[in-house]
Motif scaffolding. Structure first.
Motif, PDB file in Angstrom:
ATOM      1  N   UNK A 362      -6.300  19.486   5.459  1.00 39.67           N
ATOM      2  CA  UNK A 362      -5.000  20.019   5.863  1.00 39.67           C
ATOM      3  C   UNK A 362      -3.933  19.212   5.152  1.00 39.67           C
ATOM      4  N   UNK A 363      -2.889  18.796   5.899  1.00 38.38           N
ATOM      5  CA  UNK A 363      -1.813  18.084   5.208  1.00 38.38           C
ATOM      6  C   UNK A 363      -2.041  16.575   5.146  1.00 38.38           C
ATOM      7  N   UNK A 364      -3.005  16.060   5.911  1.00 40.32           N
ATOM      8  CA  UNK A 364      -3.210  14.598   5.947  1.00 40.32           C
ATOM      9  C   UNK A 364      -4.007  14.082   4.754  1.00 40.32           C
ATOM     10  N   UNK A 365      -3.556  12.973   4.190  1.00 46.35           N
ATOM     11  CA  UNK A 365      -4.391  12.223   3.250  1.00 46.35           C
ATOM     12  C   UNK A 365      -4.701  10.867   3.880  1.00 46.35           C
ATOM     13  N   UNK A 366      -5.958  10.482   3.814  1.00 54.48           N
ATOM     14  CA  UNK A 366      -6.376   9.169   4.318  1.00 54.48           C
ATOM     15  C   UNK A 366      -6.541   8.245   3.121  1.00 54.48           C
ATOM     16  N   UNK A 367      -5.813   7.145   3.161  1.00 53.56           N
ATOM     17  CA  UNK A 367      -5.781   6.238   2.012  1.00 53.56           C
ATOM     18  C   UNK A 367      -6.530   4.944   2.333  1.00 53.56           C
ATOM     19  N   UNK A 368      -7.260   4.449   1.335  1.00 51.06           N
ATOM     20  CA  UNK A 368      -7.946   3.163   1.496  1.00 51.06           C
ATOM     21  C   UNK A 368      -7.559   2.265   0.321  1.00 51.06           C
ATOM     22  N   UNK A 369      -7.212   1.025   0.640  1.00 56.06           N
ATOM     23  CA  UNK A 369      -6.865   0.103  -0.445  1.00 56.06           C
ATOM     24  C   UNK A 369      -8.127  -0.492  -1.062  1.00 56.06           C
ATOM     25  N   UNK A 370      -8.152  -0.497  -2.375  1.00 55.92           N
ATOM     26  CA  UNK A 370      -9.334  -1.042  -3.055  1.00 55.92           C
ATOM     27  C   UNK A 370      -9.429  -2.552  -2.859  1.00 55.92           C
ATOM     28  N   UNK A 371      -8.297  -3.173  -2.507  1.00 51.57           N
ATOM     29  CA  UNK A 371      -8.294  -4.637  -2.377  1.00 51.57           C
ATOM     30  C   UNK A 371      -8.763  -5.113  -1.000  1.00 51.57           C
ATOM     31  N   UNK A 372      -9.141  -4.186  -0.108  1.00 51.09           N
ATOM     32  CA  UNK A 372      -9.728  -4.617   1.167  1.00 51.09           C
ATOM     33  C   UNK A 372      -8.783  -4.520   2.343  1.00 51.09           C
ATOM     34  N   UNK A 373      -9.386  -4.758   3.530  1.00 47.27           N
ATOM     35  CA  UNK A 373      -8.685  -4.507   4.794  1.00 47.27           C
ATOM     36  C   UNK A 373      -7.490  -5.432   4.995  1.00 47.27           C
ATOM     37  N   UNK A 374      -7.685  -6.710   4.635  1.00 47.07           N
ATOM     38  CA  UNK A 374      -6.607  -7.667   4.922  1.00 47.07           C
ATOM     39  C   UNK A 374      -5.328  -7.272   4.190  1.00 47.07           C
ATOM     40  N   UNK A 375      -5.448  -6.960   2.928  1.00 48.82           N
ATOM     41  CA  UNK A 375      -4.224  -6.598   2.207  1.00 48.82           C
ATOM     42  C   UNK A 375      -3.744  -5.216   2.643  1.00 48.82           C
ATOM     43  N   UNK A 376      -4.663  -4.322   3.077  1.00 49.87           N
ATOM     44  CA  UNK A 376      -4.240  -2.999   3.558  1.00 49.87           C
ATOM     45  C   UNK A 376      -3.361  -3.143   4.795  1.00 49.87           C
ATOM     46  N   UNK A 377      -3.723  -4.083   5.683  1.00 52.66           N
ATOM     47  CA  UNK A 377      -2.916  -4.281   6.899  1.00 52.66           C
ATOM     48  C   UNK A 377      -1.535  -4.814   6.527  1.00 52.66           C
ATOM     49  N   UNK A 378      -1.509  -5.666   5.504  1.00 52.97           N
ATOM     50  CA  UNK A 378      -0.216  -6.200   5.049  1.00 52.97           C
ATOM     51  C   UNK A 378       0.647  -5.072   4.467  1.00 52.97           C
ATOM     52  N   UNK A 379       0.020  -4.226   3.690  1.00 53.97           N
ATOM     53  CA  UNK A 379       0.755  -3.109   3.079  1.00 53.97           C
ATOM     54  C   UNK A 379       1.264  -2.157   4.172  1.00 53.97           C
ATOM     55  N   UNK A 380       0.424  -1.920   5.161  1.00 54.04           N
ATOM     56  CA  UNK A 380       0.838  -1.037   6.263  1.00 54.04           C
ATOM     57  C   UNK A 380       2.074  -1.616   6.973  1.00 54.04           C
ATOM     58  N   UNK A 381       2.053  -2.925   7.227  1.00 56.84           N
ATOM     59  CA  UNK A 381       3.208  -3.562   7.880  1.00 56.84           C
ATOM     60  C   UNK A 381       4.448  -3.479   6.982  1.00 56.84           C
ATOM     61  N   UNK A 382       4.240  -3.631   5.683  1.00 56.23           N
ATOM     62  CA  UNK A 382       5.379  -3.565   4.750  1.00 56.23           C
ATOM     63  C   UNK A 382       5.963  -2.148   4.716  1.00 56.23           C
ATOM     64  N   UNK A 383       5.109  -1.160   4.848  1.00 57.53           N
ATOM     65  CA  UNK A 383       5.597   0.231   4.902  1.00 57.53           C
ATOM     66  C   UNK A 383       6.492   0.433   6.120  1.00 57.53           C
ATOM     67  N   UNK A 384       6.051  -0.126   7.246  1.00 63.14           N
ATOM     68  CA  UNK A 384       6.879  -0.022   8.462  1.00 63.14           C
ATOM     69  C   UNK A 384       8.259  -0.622   8.229  1.00 63.14           C
ATOM     70  N   UNK A 385       8.283  -1.766   7.549  1.00 64.57           N
ATOM     71  CA  UNK A 385       9.562  -2.421   7.240  1.00 64.57           C
ATOM     72  C   UNK A 385      10.448  -1.523   6.386  1.00 64.57           C
ATOM     73  N   UNK A 386       9.813  -0.646   5.622  1.00 63.90           N
ATOM     74  CA  UNK A 386      10.581   0.242   4.733  1.00 63.90           C
ATOM     75  C   UNK A 386      10.834   1.605   5.380  1.00 63.90           C
TER      76      UNK A 386
END
Ligand SMILES: Cc1ncc(COP(=O)(O)O)c(C=O)c1O
Length: 425
Positions: A362-386
């Motif tokens: 449908x309209x959702x895309x599920x994204x996974x960071x190639x650099x692993x979970x720890x950096x993915x959580x950091x990126x997710x938090x940074x997105x919230x900041x933006x």
């Protein structure tokens, strides 16, 4: 459609969008640095349509003015309140009017459907779900197994993706059904899988399950209002969905339920009964014996909660007006645009878990960071900041859902900018 990776291209797509006007009919949450956040979380909770407050006010006024007489005399009488939703609901999921009803909440309806459609015997008592099913569905299924004296080890079959893959292949599901089908009493799968965004082929799965003599039902939580549904023609035995995601009916809103005509018109199916499933012509005769209403309405138990049903009147009317065909057309373009930009600009850092075939999502895309979970959580938090609102699903998925009724192509462009900036932060 060929895309060009520029903001100007996004603006052209917005300019040519026949559904663009719908955005102004929603309350868009404010951002911190932007006037509105980039809200890509309609797969979790849809935004509030502006007409909702007026209709809830109308119900509150009628309650104040008419009190008990409102059951018959309110501007929208409360006794048959759910009936005003029937036509739009049937249209949305591709059903006949008698096959749908709005009642209760999603997991409750799954339970009610399993009471009727999970009828295990000593030879045939297994339930097939997908591995990594939404926890509430799994809890509900396992509780029904337990209710009939089976453990999950004995009677739960979970279809898994191949090693190294995220999505379950249909041919593997068919092979599993051919192998285990004689033991399977019920197949219960999602229309769209909540974590991967994979859309299942309901007609194909239904055929394979029925060929083995199993019953089959679908959880359409992530499918209703998101993908094309032709539930009557596809022939599944039942389906349930919530209305607070793509259908924008508000937190905890009343859920939808489909029972195929061949069952909906058969009164002998066992069910949990209540007075709202009783023949409505005789409901107030207050007789002791239950006489079931025909149609999906016959699974209702209680009188409808008017205040949490009112938003659905507004939101379903919006879908009728927009038309699912146009919603899907825009959805494919909008999500295709997101996929194009992520692939073009960020494919070294990001893997898209959702199938790339537009008919398989449908309209959702599920994204996974190639650099692993720890950096993915950091990126997710940074997105919230933006000022990006999307969500995180354990163990390692960022879900992003641009919703056709209120999101724009320019927001997708800005989201990918924000993602790129968050990755290099
Ligand atoms: C796939 C799926 N199933 C079940 C549920 C549970 O819904 P409810 O709390 O309305 O029963 C959800 C909620 O998000 C869901 O996404």
């Amino acid at each position: 459609m060929s895309f060009a990776a520029s903001r100007a291209h996004a603006e052209t797509l917005d300019h040519n969008d026949p559904l663009a006007e719908f955005r102004s009919r929603f309350h868009l949450p404010p951002g911190r640095a932007r006037s509105t956040a980039i809200y890509f979380c309609g797969n979790s909770l849809g935004l509030q349509p502006k007409g909702v407050r007026d209709l809830i006010d109308e119900e509150l006024e009628d309650w104040a003015r008419y009190a008990v007489l409102g059951h018959l005399e309110a501007r929208r009488p409360w006794l048959p309140y759910h009936e005003q939703l029937t036509t739009d609901t049937a249209l949305l999921v591709g059903a006949r009017a008698a096959e749908v009803v709005n009642m209760n909440t999603l997991t409750v309806n799954l339970h009610l459907m399993m009471v009727s459609f999970y009828r295990p015997t000593s030879d045939r008592h297994c339930i097939l779900i997908e591995q990594g099913a939404f926890p509430s569905d799994r809890y509900a299924v396992v509780s029904h197994l337990g209710h009939h004296g089976y453990s999950a080890q004995q009677a739960l079959i979970e279809a898994a993706p191949r090693s190294g893959e995220d999505c379950v292949r249909h041919e593997d599901l068919e092979a599993l059904l051919a192998r285990e089908g004689r033991r399977i009493a019920l197949v219960m799968l999602p229309g769209v899988q909540y974590r991967t965004g994979q859309s299942f082929d309901i007609a194909r799965i239904t055929r394979a399950a029925h060929a083995q003599g199993a019953r089959v039902g679908f959880d359409l939580a992530h499918a209703a209002g998101n993908v094309e549904l032709r539930m009557h023609d596809w022939g599944a035995d039942f389906a349930c969905w919530c209305t607070y995601k793509y259908l924008n009916a508000g937190p905890g809103a009343v859920a939808g339920c489909f029972v195929h005509q061949r069952h909906a018109e058969a009164s002998e199916l066992p069910r949990f009964a209540g007075w709202w499933g009783h023949d409505k012509a005789k409901r107030f005769l207050m007789q002791p014996d239950f006489e079931v209403l025909t149609g999906a309405e016959g699974w209702q138990i209680s009188n409808p909660p008017i205040l949490s049903m009112a938003p659905l009147v507004i939101s379903l009317a919006m879908f009728r007006e927009a038309g699912m065909e146009r919603v899907i057309e825009k959805s494919r373009l909008l999500t295709g645009w997101l996929e194009f930009l992520v692939d073009k600009r960020l494919s070294r850092e990001i893997e898209i878990v959702t199938p790339n075939e537009p008919t398989e999502r449908g309209c959702q895309l599920s994204l996974r960071l190639r650099s692993g979970v720890r950096s993915a959580k950091r990126v997710f938090a940074a997105l919230e900041q933006r000022d990006v609102v999307c969500d995180w699903r354990e163990p390692d998925i960022i879900r992003v859902a641009p919703v056709p009724l209120y999101n724009t192509f320019t927001e997708v462009w800005e989201f990918v900018d924000a993602l790129a900036a968050s990755l290099s932060q």
